[in-house]
Design a protein around this motif. Structure first.
Motif, PDB file in Angstrom:
ATOM      1  N   ARG A 184       7.756 -11.623  13.299  1.00  0.00           N
ATOM      2  CA  ARG A 184       7.259 -11.102  14.596  1.00  0.00           C
ATOM      3  C   ARG A 184       5.684 -11.461  14.905  1.00  0.00           C
ATOM      4  N   TYR A 185       5.290 -11.834  16.068  1.00  0.00           N
ATOM      5  CA  TYR A 185       4.256 -11.972  16.504  1.00  0.00           C
ATOM      6  C   TYR A 185       3.652 -13.333  15.846  1.00  0.00           C
ATOM      7  N   GLY A 186       4.402 -14.078  15.383  1.00  0.00           N
ATOM      8  CA  GLY A 186       4.180 -15.369  14.589  1.00  0.00           C
ATOM      9  C   GLY A 186       3.951 -15.162  13.152  1.00  0.00           C
ATOM     10  N   ALA A 187       4.347 -14.263  12.584  1.00  0.00           N
ATOM     11  CA  ALA A 187       4.071 -13.934  11.245  1.00  0.00           C
ATOM     12  C   ALA A 187       5.176 -13.325  10.433  1.00  0.00           C
ATOM     13  N   LYS A 188       5.442 -13.502   9.464  1.00  0.00           N
ATOM     14  CA  LYS A 188       6.664 -13.138   8.689  1.00  0.00           C
ATOM     15  C   LYS A 188       6.080 -11.816   7.706  1.00  0.00           C
ATOM     16  N   ARG A 189       6.260 -10.694   8.102  1.00  0.00           N
ATOM     17  CA  ARG A 189       5.592  -9.796   7.031  1.00  0.00           C
ATOM     18  C   ARG A 189       6.310  -8.420   6.950  1.00  0.00           C
ATOM     19  N   TRP A 190       7.578  -8.308   7.738  1.00  0.00           N
ATOM     20  CA  TRP A 190       8.296  -7.299   7.620  1.00  0.00           C
ATOM     21  C   TRP A 190       9.735  -7.411   6.933  1.00  0.00           C
ATOM     22  N   LEU A 191      10.233  -6.362   6.196  1.00  0.00           N
ATOM     23  CA  LEU A 191      11.487  -6.395   5.861  1.00  0.00           C
ATOM     24  C   LEU A 191      12.325  -5.212   6.323  1.00  0.00           C
ATOM     25  N   GLU A 192      13.509  -5.497   6.839  1.00  0.00           N
ATOM     26  CA  GLU A 192      14.467  -4.611   7.755  1.00  0.00           C
ATOM     27  C   GLU A 192      15.506  -3.725   6.508  1.00  0.00           C
ATOM     28  N   LEU A 193      15.325  -2.871   6.062  1.00  0.00           N
ATOM     29  CA  LEU A 193      15.929  -2.039   5.093  1.00  0.00           C
ATOM     30  C   LEU A 193      16.568  -0.761   5.991  1.00  0.00           C
ATOM     31  N   GLY A 194      17.976  -0.836   6.331  1.00  0.00           N
ATOM     32  CA  GLY A 194      18.669   0.156   6.925  1.00  0.00           C
ATOM     33  C   GLY A 194      18.239   0.368   8.364  1.00  0.00           C
ATOM     34  N   GLY A 195      17.613  -0.597   9.154  1.00  0.00           N
ATOM     35  CA  GLY A 195      17.150  -0.333  10.392  1.00  0.00           C
ATOM     36  C   GLY A 195      15.751   0.053  10.522  1.00  0.00           C
ATOM     37  N   VAL A 196      14.977   0.188   9.298  1.00  0.00           N
ATOM     38  CA  VAL A 196      13.630   0.548   9.441  1.00  0.00           C
ATOM     39  C   VAL A 196      12.788  -0.534   8.750  1.00  0.00           C
ATOM     40  N   GLY A 197      11.760  -0.899   9.454  1.00  0.00           N
ATOM     41  CA  GLY A 197      10.890  -2.015   9.095  1.00  0.00           C
ATOM     42  C   GLY A 197      10.018  -1.672   8.172  1.00  0.00           C
ATOM     43  N   LEU A 198       9.748  -2.254   7.071  1.00  0.00           N
ATOM     44  CA  LEU A 198       8.714  -1.833   6.028  1.00  0.00           C
ATOM     45  C   LEU A 198       7.802  -3.115   5.924  1.00  0.00           C
ATOM     46  N   GLN A 199       6.622  -2.856   5.525  1.00  0.00           N
ATOM     47  CA  GLN A 199       5.579  -4.199   5.379  1.00  0.00           C
ATOM     48  C   GLN A 199       4.973  -3.962   4.051  1.00  0.00           C
ATOM     49  N   PRO A 200       5.495  -4.929   3.197  1.00  0.00           N
ATOM     50  CA  PRO A 200       5.310  -4.806   1.676  1.00  0.00           C
ATOM     51  C   PRO A 200       3.897  -5.163   1.520  1.00  0.00           C
ATOM     52  N   SER A 201       3.102  -5.720   2.442  1.00  0.00           N
ATOM     53  CA  SER A 201       1.614  -6.023   2.092  1.00  0.00           C
ATOM     54  C   SER A 201       0.864  -4.703   2.094  1.00  0.00           C
ATOM     55  N   GLU A 202       1.305  -3.799   2.740  1.00  0.00           N
ATOM     56  CA  GLU A 202       0.574  -2.208   2.704  1.00  0.00           C
ATOM     57  C   GLU A 202       0.660  -1.714   1.362  1.00  0.00           C
ATOM     58  N   PHE A 203       1.948  -1.952   0.857  1.00  0.00           N
ATOM     59  CA  PHE A 203       2.146  -1.347  -0.701  1.00  0.00           C
ATOM     60  C   PHE A 203       1.475  -2.332  -1.385  1.00  0.00           C
ATOM     61  N   ALA A 204       1.142  -3.398  -1.194  1.00  0.00           N
ATOM     62  CA  ALA A 204       0.532  -4.106  -2.229  1.00  0.00           C
ATOM     63  C   ALA A 204      -1.039  -3.908  -2.563  1.00  0.00           C
ATOM     64  N   LYS A 205      -1.729  -3.228  -1.404  1.00  0.00           N
ATOM     65  CA  LYS A 205      -2.947  -2.678  -1.563  1.00  0.00           C
ATOM     66  C   LYS A 205      -3.027  -1.644  -2.673  1.00  0.00           C
ATOM     67  N   LEU A 206      -1.921  -0.613  -2.604  1.00  0.00           N
ATOM     68  CA  LEU A 206      -1.945   0.343  -3.490  1.00  0.00           C
ATOM     69  C   LEU A 206      -1.947   0.010  -4.713  1.00  0.00           C
ATOM     70  N   GLY A 207      -0.856  -1.052  -4.987  1.00  0.00           N
ATOM     71  CA  GLY A 207      -0.423  -1.605  -6.203  1.00  0.00           C
ATOM     72  C   GLY A 207      -1.770  -2.192  -6.872  1.00  0.00           C
ATOM     73  N   CYS A 208      -2.422  -2.975  -6.021  1.00  0.00           N
ATOM     74  CA  CYS A 208      -3.571  -3.672  -6.937  1.00  0.00           C
ATOM     75  C   CYS A 208      -4.742  -2.597  -7.074  1.00  0.00           C
ATOM     76  N   VAL A 209      -4.846  -1.390  -6.320  1.00  0.00           N
ATOM     77  CA  VAL A 209      -5.898  -0.544  -6.710  1.00  0.00           C
ATOM     78  C   VAL A 209      -5.402   0.179  -7.985  1.00  0.00           C
ATOM     79  N   LEU A 210      -4.416   0.455  -8.160  1.00  0.00           N
ATOM     80  CA  LEU A 210      -3.613   1.302  -9.237  1.00  0.00           C
ATOM     81  C   LEU A 210      -3.987   0.605 -10.307  1.00  0.00           C
ATOM     82  N   LEU A 211      -3.537  -0.654 -10.252  1.00  0.00           N
ATOM     83  CA  LEU A 211      -3.565  -1.659 -11.495  1.00  0.00           C
ATOM     84  C   LEU A 211      -4.957  -2.031 -12.063  1.00  0.00           C
ATOM     85  N   VAL A 212      -5.634  -2.296 -11.084  1.00  0.00           N
ATOM     86  CA  VAL A 212      -7.062  -2.910 -11.498  1.00  0.00           C
ATOM     87  C   VAL A 212      -7.816  -1.596 -11.985  1.00  0.00           C
TER      88      VAL A 212
END
Length: 424
Positions: free
Chosen positions: A95-123
């Motif tokens: 979308r909008y020239g970038a591949k950032r979303w996953l379609e799961l059951g008609g719902v679009g999720l953006q894994p890069s948003e969850f990557a923020k939390l994953g990095c903070v928790l681990l670091v």
């Protein structure tokens, strides 16, 4: 802090409806389409916040039956986010020239948003281990470096430089909070700046955004169109704004009005006063989050609360600076306010983690003992008067009480020894 989050989330519903209603009616025939979806995600996000506030992710926590160590929880969150980023590159929706979303059951999720939390928790967990002496310094640096670098590279490949920069800044804030050596911090900052410059030069669209930031009026109909329209929105708003719901830029003039540039709609409809009010509420959230971090019950809680607060605050600063022309356009949404299900749900979940840190601090043994400790009356030393000396020739301490007018109050028998207190 919680009040500021709820205020921003409720205000976001109003602004999403205002910014998207015209285009929704033109395209979909339903002016409340994005409002309804944002309201649904807000409910999910509030539930996620409540659930996260009850989690105890401290090191060696007994409340987690499967993952008893914060490092294991951090690795799990980081691993899931990396898997999602890889899945986006393989089968993501563009979308909008970038591949950032996953379609799961008609719902679009953006894994890069969850990557923020994953990095903070681990670091945060790795740095807490290092502070406790359970992990070597170079070992901690190596692990933090390659894990953050992998997520950064996967996000850049989408491409999404704005999110990658926010992740890098969030990790850097954690290093500062962990009191890492200053020379190492300087090296990390220098390497990050060099990487940013190289990334700008290797992609033409990033160079175009940089040139548009330097002089948006040189090409106001193409490369500088977004920032020019955003500045026109702020200029039209003036001091008091044109009125809530009366924006003219949302009539297909300003692209991404309900997501990346929703702050421009705030400036147009509510003016400088409304814009500064939003900035003030975000500042309240950041101050409250760092106060929670300062009063936390453990090193890991301090890093977790400070890292999450710094990450959300940095994202807000980047979005508002991009909308006002203070930095190049990055495509980062405004937390709690912009439309976006993944962003809203994850951000509210992160707030729940900070609330959990505050709850554990209130229930810590130190805080409980401080609340239960009896208040000792204030005492002042008696003057050197023979009538006020004890049998051993030492000065006695006479308790001083306070009246409602804050004046000193002493028993009548003691006023002779304290003439000033008696007159007060």
């Amino acid at each position: 802090m919680l009040i500021s989050v709820l205020a921003l989330s409720g205000f976001g519903l109003v602004m999403v409806y205002s910014a998207s209603s015209v285009k929704d009616y033109q395209v979909l025939g339903n002016s409340a389409y994005h409002l309804a979806k944002q309201a649904q995600w807000l409910v999910v996000g509030l539930l996620a916040m409540l659930f996260a506030s009850r989690l105890d992710l401290r090191l060696s926590s007994r409340s987690l039956p499967l993952h008893r160590d914060a490092v294991a929880v951090g690795f799990a969150a980081w691993g899931l986010s990396v898997a999602g980023l890889v899945a986006v590159l393989a089968a993501g929706v563009e979308r909008y020239g970038a591949k950032r979303w996953l379609e799961l059951g008609g719902v679009g999720l953006q894994p890069s948003e969850f990557a923020k939390l994953g990095c903070v928790l681990l670091v945060a967990a790795l740095l807490a281990k290092w502070k406790r002496g359970e992990l070597g310094g170079w070992q901690a640096v190596a692990q933090v470096g390659w894990m953050t670098g992998l997520v950064f590279a996967l996000v850049i490949f989408q491409p999404d430089m704005g999110t990658a920069v926010s992740i890098a800044i969030g990790v850097f804030i954690l290093l500062v909070l962990a009191e890492v050596n200053g020379w190492l911090l300087a090296g990390v900052a220098g390497a990050g700046g060099l990487a940013g410059v190289l990334l700008v030069f290797v992609e033409q669209y990033r160079m175009d955004r940089l040139m548009a930031f330097i002089d948006p009026w040189s090409d106001p109909s193409d490369k500088g169109y977004q920032i020019v329209q955003s500045l026109l929105a702020f200029g039209s708003g003036g001091i008091r704004g044109v009125g809530l719901g009366l924006s003219r830029q949302k009539f297909s003039y300003l692209p991404m009005a309900h997501t990346d540039f929703i702050f421009a709609i705030v400036g147009e409809e509510l003016g400088l006063i409304g814009s500064l009010a939003v900035v003030l509420v975000f500042a309240t959230f950041v101050v409250g989050g760092f106060m929670v971090a300062i009063g936390s019950a453990s090193e890991y809680d301090r890093l977790l609360a400070g890292g999450v607060t710094g990450l959300i605050g940095t994202q807000a600063i980047i979005n508002m600076c991009a909308a006002t022309g203070l930095m190049p356009v990055t495509g980062i949404p405004l937390p709690f306010v912009s439309y976006g299900g993944s962003s809203l749900m994850l951000t509210l979940g992160c707030v729940g983690l900070v609330l959990g840190v505050a709850r554990r601090a209130e229930r810590s043994p130190t805080a409980v003992r401080a609340r239960r400790a009896p208040q000792q009356p204030r005492t002042v030393a008696a003057p050197r008067d023979a009538s006020r000396l004890s049998r051993k020739g030492q000065l006695r301490e006479i308790p001083v009480e306070r009246r409602r007018d804050r004046g000193a109050h002493l028993p009548r028998a003691d006023r002779r020894a304290h003439p000033r207190a008696g007159r007060a």
